[in-house]
Design a protein around this motif. Structure first.
Motif, PDB file in Angstrom:
ATOM      1  N   LEU A 148       1.015  -1.305  -0.043  1.00 47.83           N
ATOM      2  CA  LEU A 148      -0.130   0.124  -0.287  1.00 47.83           C
ATOM      3  C   LEU A 148       1.433   1.332   0.407  1.00 47.83           C
ATOM      4  N   GLN A 159      -8.478   2.063  -3.581  1.00 45.25           N
ATOM      5  CA  GLN A 159      -7.854   2.864  -2.503  1.00 45.25           C
ATOM      6  C   GLN A 159      -7.914   2.572  -0.635  1.00 45.25           C
ATOM      7  N   PHE A 210      -4.340   5.172   1.155  1.00 45.81           N
ATOM      8  CA  PHE A 210      -3.312   5.154   0.789  1.00 45.81           C
ATOM      9  C   PHE A 210      -3.432   3.787  -0.589  1.00 45.81           C
ATOM     10  N   LEU A 223      -3.440   1.768  -4.263  1.00 41.92           N
ATOM     11  CA  LEU A 223      -1.844   0.206  -5.219  1.00 41.92           C
ATOM     12  C   LEU A 223      -1.531   0.937  -6.293  1.00 41.92           C
TER      13      LEU A 223
END
Length: 586
Positions: A541, A557, A549, A551
């Protein structure tokens, strides 16, 4: 015989009145459904059979149009239609039955059951990945010239597996959702390997016979099958016989046939433990990564999510799946809370089944129906072929303003590609241009016109369209690839990664439950944070902010949320337009 006391007659009279009233309401809904479907038939948008159940009871079933146009044989509730991908829910049921018997594990790898499968991919792809379309195995129906070169020839399951087994993965297993018939084909091969029986034999023994589905089976071409519908497709506005497809190809991903009546019996069986335990069904109906429509996720052979029905305040949980196979288009949609069911089977190619189903649900829940609109594509096709661009644009503007016509981005896009396949590039570009004018904020309309411009040799125009496409959607990787092919050095935007202190990262470590059988485990290694969803691989992440965060391998997210005390109590997974909260369990 003495007259019965009056007080004993009253309850019987009331019961009779209540039954009569109930019948009137049922007839009213039945009549409304029939009138609705008739409108789609009049618009030449539907040819097939329909069944609707309310609170577990069939209130409507009827055939429309022809099962065989050449012999003028009408469709009926007992007409047998090819199901296409509705087959996948039957395959998923067989898999879950084998899991219950201990013959398979959801976390088991392909190579645990097919030792000859390439180990470089088979060692890391699980049964769960195959069931949820998260394996990364390329979809064999997307292989270039698949329909021209492979679809007409018979194959054994083992032989056809070799057609895609050595292909590189589209992504790492578990990283994202990508619909793949290859995954469900492999599930059929695994079923045969662990049982020693053919897919068709096990299907009949474990599902069809116990559920009394006498009019459902594996649709092989050669056997004589009474009341089997012929498949048709629309070509340039007219019906033609659908191209031949050898049914060894769809296999466990799409080779079954059934009737609307049998699919009702299948629906009813799913409310019992006759075929599978309640716990296993809960797992089977748990959605994982995103699917086609916003708010829905893919479970095991089913698409699951909540939808608004008319003006109702509460969303309705739907468990559904569609199917499309040469000449056939199908949909089964279940609302388990109220035991509602809508089954739509078409034998004349693509039909607006989603819109039809939504309208039927509106009738079931006493909501106003949206009047079906006539598709503008037939009129547009004729105008583009016979009239000037200026005249076509003028007429298109009139049709677009008329509430009786449907101007659909996808249908216009398909018409543009129809002209492109026929080598009529000016006509194709004209349609794509009208689509871009009607839907100027859609990146796909410019992407499609860019392709037509490139084929026509209009390099400058193609570059302009692809630039517009990636400007609207910076995540359009194909658009950036085409610009590179056209000699334009346009780089895809890079996400800025924020810095988050290790103490904050450590506070996020834990397990978060998003559904009864789906959790995300958050772990930390130094200044890096990782997430691992149930049955999937661990993914890094990257910080967008202190609490959010993202990916890199999938468009998703994660946001962490705290309570009043500042303690991290949940995460929210943002994917495919959905916000899925997960409570921290430890």
């Amino acid at each position: 015989m003495k007259n019965a006391p009056i007080h004993k007659l009253i309850p019987l009279t009331l019961i009779a009145i209540l039954l009569a009233t109930s019948a009137i309401f049922a007839q009213s809904k039945s009549a409304k459904i029939d009138a609705l479907i008739q409108q789609y038939v009049a618009n030449r948008q539907f040819n097939g059979a329909v069944l609707v159940a309310e609170k577990g009871q069939v209130i409507f079933k009827k055939g429309y149009g022809m099962a065989n146009i050449e012999w003028n044989i009408p469709n009926a509730p007992d007409t047998k239609f090819r199901l296409g991908s509705i087959t996948k829910q039957f395959t998923a049921m067989l898999i879950m039955q084998l899991v219950e018997k201990g013959k398979l594990k959801l976390a088991g790898k392909i190579t645990d059951y097919l030792p000859d499968y390439p180990r470089v991919t088979g060692d890391k792809i699980t049964i769960h990945h195959l069931l949820t379309h998260t394996s990364g195995i390329p979809n064999y129906t997307n292989v270039p010239k698949f329909f021209e070169t492979m679809s007409r020839d018979p194959y054994t399951p083992e032989a056809f597996t070799k057609k895609f087994a050595d292909l590189p993965l589209d992504f790492e297993p578990g990283a994202k959702f990508s619909y793949s018939n290859s995954g469900y084909f492999l599930l059929g091969v695994i079923i045969e390997k662990v049982t020693g029986k053919s897919y068709a034999e096990l299907l009949k023994a474990n599902i069809l016979t116990p559920a009394q589905l006498a009019d459902t089976g594996y649709d092989l071409f050669s056997p004589i099958l009474p009341k089997r519908a012929s498949g048709y497709e629309k070509e340039r506005g007219n019906y033609v016989n659908a191209p031949y497809l050898d049914m060894s190809i769809p296999y466990a991903a799409g080779s079954l046939y059934s009737t609307v009546e049998d699919l009702y019996r299948w629906d009813q069986a799913l409310y019992t433990d006759k075929l599978l335990s309640a716990a296993s069904k809960a797992t089977m109906f748990t959605p994982f990564l995103g699917s086609y429509e916003e708010g829905f996720g893919y479970a095991y052979g089913w698409i699951v999510g909540k939808a608004k029905v008319g003006e109702r305040k509460d969303s309705l949980l739907l468990i559904a799946h569609g199917g499309g196979i040469n000449g056939f288009n199908t949909l089964i949609s279940r609302a388990p809370q109220d035991k509602q069911l809508v089954v739509l089977l078409s034998n004349a190619g693509r039909a607006p089944l989603d819109a039809m189903c939504k309208n039927v649900l509106r009738i079931l829940y006493d909501q106003p129906v949206q009047t079906p609109k006539k598709p503008v594509t037939d009129l547009l096709r004729q105008s583009v072929m016979t009239e000037s661009v200026a005249t076509t644009r003028q007429k298109f503007g009139v049709w677009k303003a008329d509430k009786g016509y449907s101007v659909n981005e996808g249908e216009l896009n398909n018409l543009g590609y129809e002209f492109m396949r026929d080598g009529k590039l000016p006509e194709s570009i004209a349609v794509f241009t009208l689509n871009a004018e009607a839907f100027p904020t859609s990146y796909n309309v410019y992407d499609s016109r860019g392709e037509a411009q490139m084929k026509a040799g209009n390099k400058v125009a193609a570059i302009q369209d692809y630039k517009k496409s990636v400007e609207i959607n910076p995540k359009n990787a194909d658009g950036f690839a085409m610009l590179k092919e056209l000699g334009e050095s346009v780089e895809a935007p890079k996400q800025v990664i924020a810095t988050v202190d290790t103490a904050t990262l450590a506070s996020y470590v834990g397990t978060y439950q998003l559904a009864p059988s789906f959790s995300i485990a958050i772990t930390r290694e130094g200044d890096k944070l990782y997430g691992q969803a149930t049955g999937q691989g661990r993914l890094e992440l990257f910080a967008e902010s202190k609490t959010k965060f993202f990916l890199k391998v999938v468009d998703a997210q994660i946001t962490f949320a705290t309570n009043e005390k500042g303690e991290v109590e949940q995460l929210i997974l943002h994917q495919n337009g959905r916000d899925m909260p997960g409570k921290r369990v430890h």
